[in-house]
Write an enzyme that holds these catalytic residues in place. Structure first.
Site, mmCIF file in Angstrom:
data_model
loop_
_atom_site.group_PDB
_atom_site.id
_atom_site.type_symbol
_atom_site.label_atom_id
_atom_site.label_comp_id
_atom_site.label_asym_id
_atom_site.label_seq_id
_atom_site.Cartn_x
_atom_site.Cartn_y
_atom_site.Cartn_z
ATOM 1 C CB SER A 24 -5.517 -9.700 2.175
ATOM 2 O OG SER A 24 -4.599 -8.739 1.697
ATOM 3 C CG ASP A 45 -0.406 -8.381 5.942
ATOM 4 O OD1 ASP A 45 -0.486 -8.730 4.744
ATOM 5 O OD2 ASP A 45 -0.944 -7.368 6.397
ATOM 6 C CG ASP A 73 6.400 -0.956 8.159
ATOM 7 O OD1 ASP A 73 6.361 -1.127 6.928
ATOM 8 O OD2 ASP A 73 6.508 0.168 8.679
ATOM 9 C CG ASN A 100 2.280 -11.217 -2.138
ATOM 10 O OD1 ASN A 100 1.874 -11.291 -3.296
ATOM 11 N ND2 ASN A 100 1.496 -10.852 -1.134
ATOM 12 C CE1 TYR A 169 1.677 -1.800 -7.396
ATOM 13 C CE2 TYR A 169 1.208 -1.847 -9.753
ATOM 14 C CZ TYR A 169 1.219 -2.471 -8.514
ATOM 15 O OH TYR A 169 0.771 -3.769 -8.400
ATOM 16 C CE LYS A 173 4.264 -4.230 -7.580
ATOM 17 N NZ LYS A 173 4.505 -5.259 -6.549
#
Length: 265
Positions: A24, A45, A73, A100, A169, A173
């Protein structure tokens, strides 16, 4: 007459690219774009239905010869090894790795539930950061055999400016940024480039629950281009970093955010 600038290729035709989180959003757009440009694409994915949907979409346009779907996974080392093995078995090598896949889980220092904090922290670390290092490690023998090896790690503008309640998060990142620079320094002597993209506000599943009015207000106030970005706009930058011609660009951290991260007021 001066020599023409014709030595560096702008084609990824016949290159082999693994794209994680390709079911997606930005990953799906990246898989489609690479296939459109003639690359052999591995759609990886966690969701089997999402994988099959993207494989079917690409097959409908280009046939099934240049696409492979793999349920994976990325938090599992064994799954990542299997992804590399399946890619090499199908296409004979690996030229491009696009890390990604990612997850955004609430992770507040003010949370009362310690177990939830710990669980969300560990899960976010495994998916957003550790998986990137592992996949590159497992793909390394094949990247070393490529004459145009490229690594693109997808981080976030949360590595540059942060939102309350997303500690894991933001930390992961920022970690992706540091990891990318480390890869670039260590692998440069082997002619492997590693670069990092920091998407800003993009219309994806991760932002789909934000009300449209809130998105519009945010874009007007914070984004010089005054809108959310499209997944393909991130995918186009990913493709550009993977071109053979992008041979002297490594260790770069590139925001694709409509100017959000440079706006002060």
């Amino acid at each position: 007459m001066p020599d023409r600038l014709s030595e560096l290729s702008r084609s990824v035709a016949d290159r082999v690219a693994i794209v994680t989180g390709a079911g997606s959003g930005m990953g799906r757009a990246t898989a489609h774009l690479f296939a459109d440009e003639g690359a052999n694409v591995v759609v990886a994915d966690l969701g089997a239905d999402r994988v099959q949907a993207v494989v079917d979409e690409i097959t409908a346009v280009h046939g099934g010869e240049r696409v492979l779907g793999r349920v994976c996974d990325v938090a599992s080392a064994d799954a990542l090894r299997g992804l590399v093995d399946a890619t090499v078995e199908r296409f004979g090598g690996i030229d491009i790795v696009v890390n990604n896949a990612g997850v955004s889980l609430l992770n507040s220092f003010l949370a009362e539930d310690d177990d939830e904090f710990e669980s969300n922290w560990a899960t976010t670390l495994d998916i957003n950061l550790t998986s990137h290092a592992r996949l590159v490690r497992y793909a390394m023998p094949h990247l070393l055999d490529s004459d145009s090896a490229r690594i693109v790690n997808i981080a976030s503008t949360e590595a540059l400016v942060t939102t309350a309640g997303l500690a894991a998060y933001a930390a992961t990142k920022a970690g992706v940024v540091g990891l990318t620079k480390s890869m670039a320094v260590e692998l440069g002597r082997r002619r492997i480039t590693a670069n990092c993209i920091c998407p800003g506000p993009i219309d994806t599943a991760m932002t789909s629950e934000i009300p449209s009015e809130a998105k519009e207000t945010y874009a007007r106030r914070r984004v010089p281009l005054r809108r959310y970005g499209l997944p393909e706009e991130v995918a186009q930058m990913t493709l550009s970093l993977c071109l053979p011609a992008a041979s002297f660009l490594t260790g770069a951290v590139i925001p694709v955010d409509g100017g959000m991260s440079i706006r002060h007021t």
